[in-house]
Design an enzyme around this catalytic site. Structure first.
Site, PDB file in Angstrom:
ATOM      1  N   ARG A   1      -2.116   0.430  15.758  1.00  0.00           N
ATOM      2  CA  ARG A   1      -2.028   1.868  15.854  1.00  0.00           C
ATOM      3  C   ARG A   1      -2.235   2.819  17.520  1.00  0.00           C
ATOM      4  O   ARG A   1      -1.898   3.974  17.461  1.00  0.00           O
ATOM      5  CB  ARG A   1      -2.616   1.945  15.636  1.00  0.00           C
ATOM      6  CG  ARG A   1      -3.014   1.450  13.666  1.00  0.00           C
ATOM      7  CD  ARG A   1      -3.374   2.719  12.937  1.00  0.00           C
ATOM      8  NE  ARG A   1      -4.449   1.453  11.743  1.00  0.00           N
ATOM      9  CZ  ARG A   1      -4.036   2.416  10.731  1.00  0.00           C
ATOM     10  NH1 ARG A   1      -2.965   3.111  10.604  1.00  0.00           N
ATOM     11  NH2 ARG A   1      -3.662   1.635   9.040  1.00  0.00           N
TER      12      ARG A   1
ATOM     13  N   PHE B   1      10.793  -1.238  10.210  1.00  0.00           N
ATOM     14  CA  PHE B   1       9.843  -0.944   9.756  1.00  0.00           C
ATOM     15  C   PHE B   1       9.138  -0.878  11.650  1.00  0.00           C
ATOM     16  O   PHE B   1       9.709  -1.693  12.137  1.00  0.00           O
ATOM     17  CB  PHE B   1       8.579  -2.766   9.307  1.00  0.00           C
ATOM     18  CG  PHE B   1       7.673  -2.557   9.264  1.00  0.00           C
ATOM     19  CD1 PHE B   1       7.150  -1.920   7.390  1.00  0.00           C
ATOM     20  CD2 PHE B   1       6.265  -2.322  10.020  1.00  0.00           C
ATOM     21  CE1 PHE B   1       6.215  -1.291   7.291  1.00  0.00           C
ATOM     22  CE2 PHE B   1       5.446  -2.497   9.306  1.00  0.00           C
ATOM     23  CZ  PHE B   1       4.882  -2.038   8.650  1.00  0.00           C
ATOM     24  N   VAL B   2       8.681   0.473  11.774  1.00  0.00           N
ATOM     25  CA  VAL B   2       7.948   1.073  13.341  1.00  0.00           C
ATOM     26  C   VAL B   2       6.907   0.927  13.107  1.00  0.00           C
ATOM     27  O   VAL B   2       5.381   0.966  12.235  1.00  0.00           O
ATOM     28  CB  VAL B   2       8.690   1.896  13.242  1.00  0.00           C
ATOM     29  CG1 VAL B   2       9.761   1.797  13.470  1.00  0.00           C
ATOM     30  CG2 VAL B   2       7.807   2.795  12.344  1.00  0.00           C
TER      31      VAL B   2
ATOM     32  N   GLU C   1       1.895  14.237   7.402  1.00  0.00           N
ATOM     33  CA  GLU C   1       1.954  11.764   6.886  1.00  0.00           C
ATOM     34  C   GLU C   1       2.761  11.654   8.412  1.00  0.00           C
ATOM     35  O   GLU C   1       3.229  12.160   9.426  1.00  0.00           O
ATOM     36  CB  GLU C   1       3.367  12.136   5.736  1.00  0.00           C
ATOM     37  CG  GLU C   1       3.570  10.828   5.413  1.00  0.00           C
ATOM     38  CD  GLU C   1       2.217   9.968   5.206  1.00  0.00           C
ATOM     39  OE1 GLU C   1       1.280   9.792   5.260  1.00  0.00           O
ATOM     40  OE2 GLU C   1       2.415   9.827   4.023  1.00  0.00           O
TER      41      GLU C   1
ATOM     42  N   GLY D   1      -2.128   6.474   8.982  1.00  0.00           N
ATOM     43  CA  GLY D   1      -1.112   6.239  10.179  1.00  0.00           C
ATOM     44  C   GLY D   1      -1.298   8.166  10.453  1.00  0.00           C
ATOM     45  O   GLY D   1      -0.245   7.836  11.853  1.00  0.00           O
TER      46      GLY D   1
ATOM     47  N   LYS E   1      12.493   7.972   6.865  1.00  0.00           N
ATOM     48  CA  LYS E   1      14.107   6.934   7.282  1.00  0.00           C
ATOM     49  C   LYS E   1      14.321   7.631   5.727  1.00  0.00           C
ATOM     50  O   LYS E   1      14.145   6.957   4.531  1.00  0.00           O
ATOM     51  CB  LYS E   1      13.128   5.867   6.343  1.00  0.00           C
ATOM     52  CG  LYS E   1      12.287   5.330   7.778  1.00  0.00           C
ATOM     53  CD  LYS E   1      11.662   3.206   7.304  1.00  0.00           C
ATOM     54  CE  LYS E   1      10.993   3.381   7.990  1.00  0.00           C
ATOM     55  NZ  LYS E   1       9.823   1.787   7.809  1.00  0.00           N
TER      56      LYS E   1
ATOM     57  N   ASP F   1       8.540   7.046   3.128  1.00  0.00           N
ATOM     58  CA  ASP F   1       9.953   5.941   3.153  1.00  0.00           C
ATOM     59  C   ASP F   1      10.276   5.892   2.140  1.00  0.00           C
ATOM     60  O   ASP F   1      11.227   7.163   1.103  1.00  0.00           O
ATOM     61  CB  ASP F   1       9.054   4.664   3.450  1.00  0.00           C
ATOM     62  CG  ASP F   1      10.158   3.550   3.182  1.00  0.00           C
ATOM     63  OD1 ASP F   1      10.550   3.688   4.052  1.00  0.00           O
ATOM     64  OD2 ASP F   1       8.906   2.714   3.338  1.00  0.00           O
TER      65      ASP F   1
HETATM   66  P1  IMP Z   1       6.107   5.558   0.650  1.00  0.00           P
HETATM   67  O1  IMP Z   1       5.804   5.894   0.193  1.00  0.00           O
HETATM   68  O2  IMP Z   1       7.019   4.129   0.431  1.00  0.00           O
HETATM   69  O3  IMP Z   1       7.166   7.223   1.009  1.00  0.00           O
HETATM   70  O4  IMP Z   1       5.426   5.046   2.185  1.00  0.00           O
HETATM   71  C1  IMP Z   1       4.876   5.858   3.297  1.00  0.00           C
HETATM   72  C2  IMP Z   1       3.517   5.086   3.475  1.00  0.00           C
HETATM   73  O5  IMP Z   1       4.073   3.861   3.803  1.00  0.00           O
HETATM   74  C3  IMP Z   1       3.269   5.967   5.274  1.00  0.00           C
HETATM   75  O6  IMP Z   1       2.980   6.936   4.592  1.00  0.00           O
HETATM   76  C4  IMP Z   1       3.267   4.452   5.441  1.00  0.00           C
HETATM   77  O7  IMP Z   1       1.415   4.737   6.114  1.00  0.00           O
HETATM   78  C5  IMP Z   1       3.778   3.362   4.792  1.00  0.00           C
HETATM   79  N1  IMP Z   1       5.132   3.447   5.828  1.00  0.00           N
HETATM   80  C6  IMP Z   1       6.175   3.611   5.860  1.00  0.00           C
HETATM   81  N2  IMP Z   1       7.055   2.633   6.633  1.00  0.00           N
HETATM   82  C7  IMP Z   1       6.191   2.325   7.844  1.00  0.00           C
HETATM   83  C8  IMP Z   1       7.093   1.090   8.680  1.00  0.00           C
HETATM   84  O8  IMP Z   1       7.927   1.319   9.442  1.00  0.00           O
HETATM   85  N3  IMP Z   1       5.880   1.010   9.555  1.00  0.00           N
HETATM   86  C9  IMP Z   1       4.230   1.385   8.577  1.00  0.00           C
HETATM   87  N4  IMP Z   1       3.815   2.149   7.849  1.00  0.00           N
HETATM   88  C10 IMP Z   1       5.080   2.529   6.947  1.00  0.00           C
HETATM   89 MG    MG Z   2      -0.300   6.365   4.989  1.00  0.00          MG
END
Ligand code: IMP
Ligand code: MG
Length: 178
Positions: free
Chosen positions: A167, A154-155, A101, A46, A133, A105
């Site tokens: 992407r 969700f983006v 990153e 990403g 977020k 999330d």
């Molecule tokens: P975390 O481990 O929950 O903080 O997730 C982080 C990863 O989840 C990010 O690097 C993204 O790849 C993916 N992610 C989190 N939110 C979104 C979203 O809204 N759209 C797409 N991918 C997301």
């Molecule tokens: Mg990621």
């Protein structure tokens, strides 16, 4: 895997992203000013567009390396278990490191990666996330620099996918199921 139909509403324009990256790059430059050993660690997949724009605004000698951690698979739900699918090619021991990153999330991915890399004893390590977020956080972590704080949506776009699609959008949009 098939998905319910959805549309994408623009949330952050390409122009706003570019303007924010100029500011981030200046702050990162000031922080690492004088370094001769900065390694940009991009979290695949990403962050690839963000990194491409960020490094071109960064007037510092940099190396670019990538690390891939598992995340959502093909769903929109985070998994708590983080696995390293592809490790760095280079050593970071004694180096200055900037982890890049796309989105923080729940925080599981970034905190896992930071712990893993800290064990390799870089000289300094900071983090930058394009999006944050905060309302979704389950692990107490905040990137050193954040591009934009966004609500719990969700983006996609600007490198970020939904089931590997979208992407290539030049802006950040939110997914709206129709
Ligand atoms: P975390 O481990 O929950 O903080 O997730 C982080 C990863 O989840 C990010 O690097 C993204 O790849 C993916 N992610 C989190 N939110 C979104 C979203 O809204 N759209 C797409 N991918 C997301
Ligand atoms: Mg990621």
């Amino acid at each position: 895997m098939s998905h319910p139909p959805y549309e994408i509403d623009q949330m952050i324009s390409a122009k706003s992203i570019a303007a924010r990256i100029e500011v981030l790059a200046r702050e990162i430059h000031d922080h690492f000013d004088g370094t001769d050993k900065l390694v940009i660690v991009g979290l695949l997949r990403g962050s690839f567009v963000f990194i491409a724009d960020l490094v071109r605004e960064l007037d510092l000698p940099v190396e670019v390396d990538f690390l891939e951690a598992s995340s959502y698979g093909d769903s929109t739900e985070s998994s708590r278990e983080v696995r390293i699918l592809k490790d760095l090619r280079g050593e970071i021991h004694g180096r200055d490191v900037l982890v890049v990153e796309d989105i923080v999330d729940t925080g599981f991915t970034l905190s896992h990666v930071v712990k893993l890399l800290q064990n390799r004893e870089p000289a300094r390590m900071e983090t930058v996330a394009l999006l944050d977020k905060p309302s979704r956080r389950e692990v107490d972590i905040k990137a050193t620099w954040t591009g934009f704080e966004i609500p719990d949506e969700f983006v996609v776009g600007y490198g970020i996918d939904y089931a590997q699609r979208n992407r290539n959008l030049p802006f950040i949009g939110k997914v709206r199921f129709t």
